[in-house]
Design a protein around this motif. Structure first.
Motif, mmCIF file in Angstrom:
data_model
loop_
_atom_site.group_PDB
_atom_site.id
_atom_site.type_symbol
_atom_site.label_atom_id
_atom_site.label_comp_id
_atom_site.label_asym_id
_atom_site.label_seq_id
_atom_site.Cartn_x
_atom_site.Cartn_y
_atom_site.Cartn_z
ATOM 1 N N VAL A 52 63.307 46.767 19.840
ATOM 2 C CA VAL A 52 63.883 46.380 21.136
ATOM 3 C C VAL A 52 65.156 47.194 21.348
ATOM 4 O O VAL A 52 65.869 47.512 20.397
ATOM 5 N N TYR B 163 60.822 39.352 20.347
ATOM 6 C CA TYR B 163 60.007 39.602 19.142
ATOM 7 C C TYR B 163 58.911 38.545 18.994
ATOM 8 O O TYR B 163 57.762 38.860 18.694
ATOM 9 N N CYS C 90 66.745 38.885 21.635
ATOM 10 C CA CYS C 90 65.910 39.864 20.908
ATOM 11 C C CYS C 90 64.873 39.138 20.052
ATOM 12 O O CYS C 90 63.719 39.561 19.975
ATOM 13 N N ILE D 174 66.605 46.272 16.217
ATOM 14 C CA ILE D 174 67.358 46.149 17.469
ATOM 15 C C ILE D 174 68.313 47.335 17.524
ATOM 16 O O ILE D 174 69.145 47.486 16.624
ATOM 17 N N THR E 103 71.130 48.869 19.971
ATOM 18 C CA THR E 103 71.898 48.575 21.179
ATOM 19 C C THR E 103 72.243 49.863 21.923
ATOM 20 O O THR E 103 72.000 50.962 21.443
#
Ligand code: IPE
Ligand code: MG
Length: 230
Positions: free
Chosen positions: A188, A209, A205, A166, A168
């Motif tokens: 992501v 997934y 997230c 992840i 951000t």
């Protein structure tokens, strides 16, 4: 954990205010992962390239990490979280911080509910070069070097490969993060800036997934191994 600087700039605050505000997100995400039953959580806190930032900003980051360790060590321990660090080799790391890191690892070493790995002074390329060096130092014949034997020379070889990354703040780069271990990771890129990232963003997230079809280069998703978070 990206977007601290942007978060601060949006508020006409110095970048360091964004780093200070990051603590709440870190704690929320550790809690969320712990609750979700995630067994391996890694946080990318500081890269080998981040030393290029202004000395004052680096200094604040080092202080914040030390403060967070001292403040949260017991809570992490009582939650059954094993804390590890990835990197931490640069001589610019203050001895007091290195001591607190060693103490936290020692305190939590027998915990198994979740392993939290803090990538700090981490560089994926450096880890690969160090693995190559260790093979050469031990005189391993080239034909004995396999992907498996190579991976065992990386730091924390018991760590499973990365399932989900992840990042951000909408940036879409690897930035030298665990280059070997992310070979088949899902990615992501939530637009939310790290200081605003909370448990609900983390759940989203995980949900993204779960919906991904992981084929690992094949045509069908392999049967779940029952290991890690699937
Ligand atoms: C935090 O965000 C990441 C760290 C290296 C501590 P940034 O400091 O990279 O924030 P942006 O990218 O400038 O918004
Ligand atoms: Mg950034």
């Amino acid at each position: 954990m990206d977007g601290n600087g942007q978060w601060a700039a949006q508020r006409s605050l110095p970048r360091t205010a964004g780093h200070r505000a990051a603590e709440a997100a870190v704690i929320d995400v550790i809690e969320a992962a712990h609750t979700a039953g995630v067994e391996w959580l890694s946080l990318y806190a500081f890269s080998t390239e981040n030393w290029r930032r202004p000395a004052a900003e680096v200094d604040v980051l080092l202080r914040l990490v030390r403060r967070a360790i001292r403040k949260h060590a017991l809570a992490l321990h009582t939650r059954g979280i094993r804390c590890r660090f990835l990197g931490v080799t640069d001589p610019r790391i203050p001895p007091a911080l290195a001591r607190d890191i060693a103490d936290l690892m020692a305190l939590t070493r027998d915990n198994r509910r979740m392993t939290l790995t803090v990538a700090f002074d981490h560089g994926g390329r450096r880890d690969i070069v160090e693995a190559a060096r260790s093979l050469i130092r031990d005189g391993v014949p080239p034909e004995q070097v396999t992907e498996e034997s190579f991976a065992r020379r990386l730091p924390h070889p018991d760590m499973p490969e990365v399932d989900l990354v992840i990042r951000t703040s909408g940036e879409q780069r690897i930035s030298n993060f665990m280059l070997w271990q992310v070979a088949y990771a899902e990615w992501v890129f939530p637009p939310v800036l790290w200081p605003d990232f909370r448990a609900e963003h983390f759940w989203e997230c995980l949900e993204v997934y779960r919906r991904r079809d992981r084929r690992f280069g094949g045509v069908q998703a392999p049967a779940p191994t029952g290991k890690g978070c699937r």
